[in-house]
Design a protein around this motif. Structure first.
Motif, PDB file in Angstrom:
ATOM      1  N   VAL A 252       0.465  30.027 -32.094  1.00 23.98           N
ATOM      2  CA  VAL A 252      -0.340  30.550 -30.985  1.00 23.98           C
ATOM      3  C   VAL A 252       0.579  31.364 -30.081  1.00 23.98           C
ATOM      4  CG1 VAL A 252      -1.768  29.955 -29.010  1.00 23.98           C
ATOM      5  CG2 VAL A 252      -1.846  28.545 -31.065  1.00 23.98           C
ATOM      6  N   PRO A 253       0.294  32.667 -29.932  1.00 21.84           N
ATOM      7  CA  PRO A 253       1.257  33.514 -29.214  1.00 21.84           C
ATOM      8  C   PRO A 253       1.092  33.503 -27.691  1.00 21.84           C
ATOM      9  CG  PRO A 253      -0.470  34.867 -30.133  1.00 21.84           C
ATOM     10  CD  PRO A 253      -0.806  33.449 -30.501  1.00 21.84           C
ATOM     11  N   ALA A 254       0.457  32.473 -27.107  1.00 23.84           N
ATOM     12  CA  ALA A 254       0.184  32.496 -25.661  1.00 23.84           C
ATOM     13  C   ALA A 254       1.455  32.675 -24.835  1.00 23.84           C
ATOM     14  CB  ALA A 254      -0.533  31.213 -25.237  1.00 23.84           C
ATOM     15  N   ALA A 255       2.572  32.078 -25.281  1.00 23.74           N
ATOM     16  CA  ALA A 255       3.798  32.163 -24.487  1.00 23.74           C
ATOM     17  C   ALA A 255       4.420  33.554 -24.548  1.00 23.74           C
ATOM     18  CB  ALA A 255       4.808  31.129 -24.968  1.00 23.74           C
TER      19      ALA A 255
ATOM     20  N   SER B 286      11.884  34.642 -13.170  1.00 19.79           N
ATOM     21  CA  SER B 286      11.236  34.192 -14.397  1.00 19.79           C
ATOM     22  C   SER B 286      12.113  33.194 -15.131  1.00 19.79           C
ATOM     23  CB  SER B 286      10.955  35.373 -15.322  1.00 19.79           C
ATOM     24  OG  SER B 286      10.247  36.355 -14.650  1.00 19.79           O
ATOM     25  N   THR B 287      13.410  33.465 -15.182  1.00 24.38           N
ATOM     26  CA  THR B 287      14.323  32.542 -15.853  1.00 24.38           C
ATOM     27  C   THR B 287      14.322  31.190 -15.150  1.00 24.38           C
ATOM     28  OG1 THR B 287      15.692  34.396 -16.478  1.00 24.38           O
ATOM     29  CG2 THR B 287      16.694  32.238 -16.629  1.00 24.38           C
ATOM     30  N   LEU B 288      14.417  31.230 -13.802  1.00 25.34           N
ATOM     31  CA  LEU B 288      14.417  29.965 -13.051  1.00 25.34           C
ATOM     32  C   LEU B 288      13.127  29.188 -13.304  1.00 25.34           C
ATOM     33  CD1 LEU B 288      15.970  30.901  -9.608  1.00 25.34           C
ATOM     34  CD2 LEU B 288      16.949  29.456 -11.366  1.00 25.34           C
ATOM     35  N   SER B 289      11.984  29.887 -13.255  1.00 23.54           N
ATOM     36  CA  SER B 289      10.716  29.201 -13.472  1.00 23.54           C
ATOM     37  C   SER B 289      10.637  28.674 -14.885  1.00 23.54           C
ATOM     38  CB  SER B 289       9.537  30.143 -13.247  1.00 23.54           C
ATOM     39  OG  SER B 289       9.522  30.553 -11.927  1.00 23.54           O
ATOM     40  N   PHE B 290      11.157  29.450 -15.834  1.00 27.20           N
ATOM     41  CA  PHE B 290      11.143  28.993 -17.225  1.00 27.20           C
ATOM     42  C   PHE B 290      11.962  27.710 -17.369  1.00 27.20           C
ATOM     43  CE2 PHE B 290      13.467  28.843 -21.236  1.00 27.20           C
ATOM     44  CZ  PHE B 290      12.412  28.535 -22.052  1.00 27.20           C
ATOM     45  N   LEU B 291      13.058  27.627 -16.628  1.00 28.97           N
ATOM     46  CA  LEU B 291      13.878  26.425 -16.688  1.00 28.97           C
ATOM     47  C   LEU B 291      13.248  25.276 -15.904  1.00 28.97           C
ATOM     48  CD1 LEU B 291      17.446  27.964 -16.264  1.00 28.97           C
ATOM     49  CD2 LEU B 291      16.333  27.224 -18.358  1.00 28.97           C
ATOM     50  N   GLY B 292      12.115  25.552 -15.220  1.00 32.37           N
ATOM     51  CA  GLY B 292      11.442  24.512 -14.455  1.00 32.37           C
ATOM     52  C   GLY B 292      11.988  24.372 -13.056  1.00 32.37           C
TER      53      GLY B 292
ATOM     54  N   GLY C 175       7.272  33.330 -15.669  1.00 28.13           N
ATOM     55  CA  GLY C 175       8.229  32.448 -16.331  1.00 28.13           C
ATOM     56  C   GLY C 175       7.631  31.069 -16.563  1.00 28.13           C
ATOM     57  N   GLY C 176       6.881  30.588 -15.553  1.00 29.89           N
ATOM     58  CA  GLY C 176       6.251  29.283 -15.663  1.00 29.89           C
ATOM     59  C   GLY C 176       5.202  29.247 -16.768  1.00 29.89           C
ATOM     60  N   ILE C 177       4.444  30.343 -16.938  1.00 36.13           N
ATOM     61  CA  ILE C 177       3.422  30.391 -17.989  1.00 36.13           C
ATOM     62  C   ILE C 177       4.086  30.300 -19.364  1.00 36.13           C
ATOM     63  CG2 ILE C 177       1.547  31.745 -18.980  1.00 36.13           C
ATOM     64  CD1 ILE C 177       1.037  32.904 -16.236  1.00 36.13           C
ATOM     65  N   VAL C 178       5.234  30.953 -19.510  1.00 39.36           N
ATOM     66  CA  VAL C 178       5.972  30.831 -20.772  1.00 39.36           C
ATOM     67  C   VAL C 178       6.311  29.364 -21.020  1.00 39.36           C
ATOM     68  CG1 VAL C 178       8.055  31.450 -22.030  1.00 39.36           C
ATOM     69  CG2 VAL C 178       6.981  33.123 -20.558  1.00 39.36           C
ATOM     70  N   LYS C 179       6.807  28.708 -19.976  1.00 42.42           N
ATOM     71  CA  LYS C 179       7.209  27.305 -20.112  1.00 42.42           C
ATOM     72  C   LYS C 179       6.024  26.426 -20.507  1.00 42.42           C
ATOM     73  CE  LYS C 179       8.806  23.532 -17.191  1.00 42.42           C
ATOM     74  NZ  LYS C 179       9.916  22.958 -17.925  1.00 42.42           N
ATOM     75  N   GLU C 180       4.848  26.664 -19.842  1.00 39.85           N
ATOM     76  CA  GLU C 180       3.681  25.816 -20.111  1.00 39.85           C
ATOM     77  C   GLU C 180       3.187  25.957 -21.551  1.00 39.85           C
ATOM     78  OE1 GLU C 180       2.050  26.347 -15.548  1.00 39.85           O
ATOM     79  OE2 GLU C 180       0.944  27.253 -17.218  1.00 39.85           O
ATOM     80  N   ASN C 181       3.355  27.150 -22.103  1.00 36.21           N
ATOM     81  CA  ASN C 181       2.734  27.416 -23.402  1.00 36.21           C
ATOM     82  C   ASN C 181       3.718  27.488 -24.554  1.00 36.21           C
ATOM     83  OD1 ASN C 181      -0.028  27.740 -22.491  1.00 36.21           O
ATOM     84  ND2 ASN C 181       0.778  29.495 -21.391  1.00 36.21           N
ATOM     85  N   LYS C 182       4.990  27.134 -24.280  1.00 32.78           N
ATOM     86  CA  LYS C 182       5.991  27.352 -25.332  1.00 32.78           C
ATOM     87  C   LYS C 182       5.759  26.451 -26.540  1.00 32.78           C
ATOM     88  CE  LYS C 182       9.214  24.149 -23.294  1.00 32.78           C
ATOM     89  NZ  LYS C 182      10.454  23.887 -22.631  1.00 32.78           N
ATOM     90  N   ASP C 183       5.171  25.270 -26.324  1.00 33.14           N
ATOM     91  CA  ASP C 183       5.001  24.334 -27.446  1.00 33.14           C
ATOM     92  C   ASP C 183       4.048  24.875 -28.505  1.00 33.14           C
ATOM     93  OD1 ASP C 183       6.674  22.609 -26.159  1.00 33.14           O
ATOM     94  OD2 ASP C 183       5.036  21.682 -25.040  1.00 33.14           O
ATOM     95  N   ALA C 184       3.149  25.792 -28.071  1.00 30.26           N
ATOM     96  CA  ALA C 184       2.140  26.282 -29.014  1.00 30.26           C
ATOM     97  C   ALA C 184       2.729  27.256 -30.031  1.00 30.26           C
ATOM     98  CB  ALA C 184       1.020  26.969 -28.247  1.00 30.26           C
TER      99      ALA C 184
END
Lengths: 271, 318
Positions: free
Chosen positions: A235-238, A204-210, A221-230
């Motif tokens: 918006v609590p999606a991340a 998850s950490t690696l995916s979060f870092l891209g 982890g990737g879903i957190v990364k995609e939605n972190k800007d919200a």
């Protein structure tokens, strides 16, 4: 009848639910993994129980598909690290001598660099694909399993029954798989739970870092990364996948704790 | 030679040897590949000319041993090479970022270390009662949660809902100290939470271990107050394990910093490393890896040295 404490029950239940959803993702997920079904970041509704993500994909479906990837990678990584780590650890304990020295010092060296840093160094030149990720994480984590299984096996190799097997003229493979493995199994299984959590957090950490699972595939982890800007818009999606990671980790932890307690309190030793 | 001095010399040379071996590992990690580094960096669409250029630039035409030795000697003289992506000197661009990272890590450590020790003491004092249970439960939760989740929860609560701190930690040269503290408040809080759990649990275990010894029982039978026993009799004897715990967790902080910096877009070493891993800028990654490894090995070495120095049997040999 075995009594299972409440905490372990809860852990088993949630771990079971996550694995069930991961295995049957294709039947459970209401929409496809990359299917765009609405506006970006729609609020929670009946059609989309967790809302939609940054480009309008159903978040619940993404979560279920992502869970499949995360759990698959973590499971494969754990299997690899256990096979590699325990076999090498047993060999080091049984053979002793220079093989033990070589393997142990190599492991010391690998553990002198934090595993996230090592993984980043290696991934900077490797193509980032699922098999490579699994191999990198499995090999880096095998060092911990090696230490544990070597320590456990060193205690076992001095037992009379191993001595007896040696005098009978059994081969080293027999000693490893028929004498040591069954007696080392319970501490290893408890450790397996912890290693699995570590793998989930690692991928998850690696995916979060891209640098982990690449889009369009989903993982937590990737879903957190995609939605972190919200998040800054409230918006609590991340936070959803992040909570999934945390609750999976805690559930597995509860189960592992119970296994560990059960095996160490049993007649004062490994059962 | 004094036995302590001998032990220290031994440990330090072992640490240097380890760092040297780690540099080999980092170098080898970027070399053992199916195929060619240049090909992997540029991808399948690269023309033969650009490939040849990149190979020459990376010095890939030399044998690996020569390349490693060149890299190592240059690094020992403070020359970490130039970045592939923008051609800047790595040591210069790293210097400021390293300072930023250390500032953040030190701020987190100044809060986390005393807090963890005090919480550990309280948990031992009320062992098995509700303060112990509450502290243990909360710290267990923070241990199981990934760093980035803690980061986003902190942003969601503290900067979106209550608007106390900014969600992005922008720092620049000549920033007033208070503004800087305000900017790094959130990442520092998250880092504290990341290490606090481990540190507090291990401190608790170390002190509980000492609490079982005979002199603590004597102190109890003398009728000393529980807190006096812990502070005067147990804690001094638990210094070595506690310092060890603190150092191990500071080493862990080095890793936590990578993720936390990315979450808060903080211009530090972690951000620098992650950026250049995705750009496949090998010299920068090697340099960052080396610095992180050096810090990590150094902190572990300090832990070793402190535990040697705090052992009276070694300090005053018969």
């Amino acid at each position: 009848m075995m009594r299972i404490p409440f905490a372990a029950m809860l852990g088993l239940f949630f771990t079971g639910v996550y694995f069930f959803m991961a295995i049957f993702a294709g039947w459970i997920a209401p929409y496809g993994m990359a299917e765009v079904v609405g506006d970006s970041w729609e609020p929670w509704s009946w059609a989309h129980p967790l809302g939609t993500d940054s480009i309008g994909r159903d978040l619940l479906s993404r979560m279920i598909w992502g869970g499949q990837t995360t759990i698959f990678v973590a499971t494969m990584g754990t299997i690899l690290s256990f096979t590699l780590g325990s076999v090498l650890g047993f060999i080091a304990a049984v053979r002793g001598g220079w093989i033990d020295q070589l393997l142990s010092r190599l492991v010391d060296l690998m553990m002198s660099i934090p595993s996230l840093i090592s993984a980043l160094v290696v991934l900077s030149v490797m193509p980032v694909t699922l098999p490579i990720l699994i191999i990198v994480m499995g090999v880096l984590d095998a060092t911990r399993v090696f230490r544990l299984s070597r320590a456990v096996a060193v205690d076992i190799t001095v037992m009379d029954y191993v001595e007896a097997a040696r005098l009978r003229g059994e081969k080293q493979l027999w000693i490893i798989f028929r004498e040591i493995l069954p007696n080392a199994l319970s501490p290893l299984i408890a450790e397996m739970g912890l290693r699995f959590i570590f793998m989930v957090l690692f991928i998850s950490t690696l995916s979060f870092l891209g640098l982990g699972v690449q889009p369009p595939m989903a993982d937590w982890g990737g879903i957190v990364k995609e939605n972190k800007d919200a998040i800054v818009y409230g918006v609590p999606a991340a936070l959803v996948p992040a909570f999934a990671i945390a609750s999976l980790a805690i559930s597995v932890n509860l189960v592992a704790d119970w296994v560990l307690n059960r095996t160490t309190s049993l007649k004062g030793g490994r059962g | 030679m004094h036995p302590v001095l001998k032990l220290l010399v031994q440990r330090i040379s072992l640490g240097l040897l380890l760092l040297f071996a780690a540099s080999i590992l980092i170098f080898v990690g970027t070399q053992i590949l199916p195929g060619d580094v240049a090909q992997n960096i540029l991808g399948q669409g690269a023309t033969p000319e650009t490939l040849a250029n990149l190979r020459a630039e990376l010095g890939l035409n030399d044998p690996p041993l020569t390349r490693y030795l060149n890299w190592l000697f240059a690094a020992m003289q403070g020359d970490l090479g130039t970045a592939l992506t923008n051609g800047q000197d790595i040591a210069t661009s790293m210097g400021k970022r390293l300072g930023n990272t250390l500032f953040l890590a030190v701020c987190a450590a100044i809060i986390a270390v005393p807090l963890a020790i005090v919480l550990g003491l309280i948990a031992v004092r009320y062992q098995g009662r509700w303060p112990d249970r509450v502290i243990s439960g909360v710290t267990l939760a923070t241990v199981s949660v990934p760093e980035f989740l803690l980061g986003y929860i902190a942003i969601f609560v503290l900067s979106v809902q209550f608007r106390v701190f900014p969600s992005l930690s922008t720092v620049y040269d000549g920033m007033p100290f208070l503004d800087r503290m305000n900017a790094i408040a959130l990442p520092a809080i998250v880092l504290v939470l990341v290490v606090l759990g481990h540190m507090m649990r291990m401190t608790r275990a170390a002190i509980l271990n000492v609490m079982q010894s005979a002199y603590v029982e004597t102190a109890e039978l003398k009728g000393l107050r529980k807190f006096t026993i812990i502070a005067r009799h147990a804690l001094p004897n638990a210094v070595a394990p506690v310092v060890n715990v603190v150092m191990l967790n500071l080493a862990y902080l080095v890793v936590g910093v990578v993720v936390v910096e990315v979450v808060f877009v903080y211009p530090g070493m972690g951000q620098y490393l992650v950026d250049h891993v995705s750009k496949r800028d090998v010299p920068v990654v090697q340099a960052c890896g080396l610095v992180f490894a050096a810090v990590y090995i150094g902190l572990n070495l300090v832990a070793d040295i402190v535990s040697i120095l705090s052992n009276p049997r070694l300090r005053h040999p018969k």
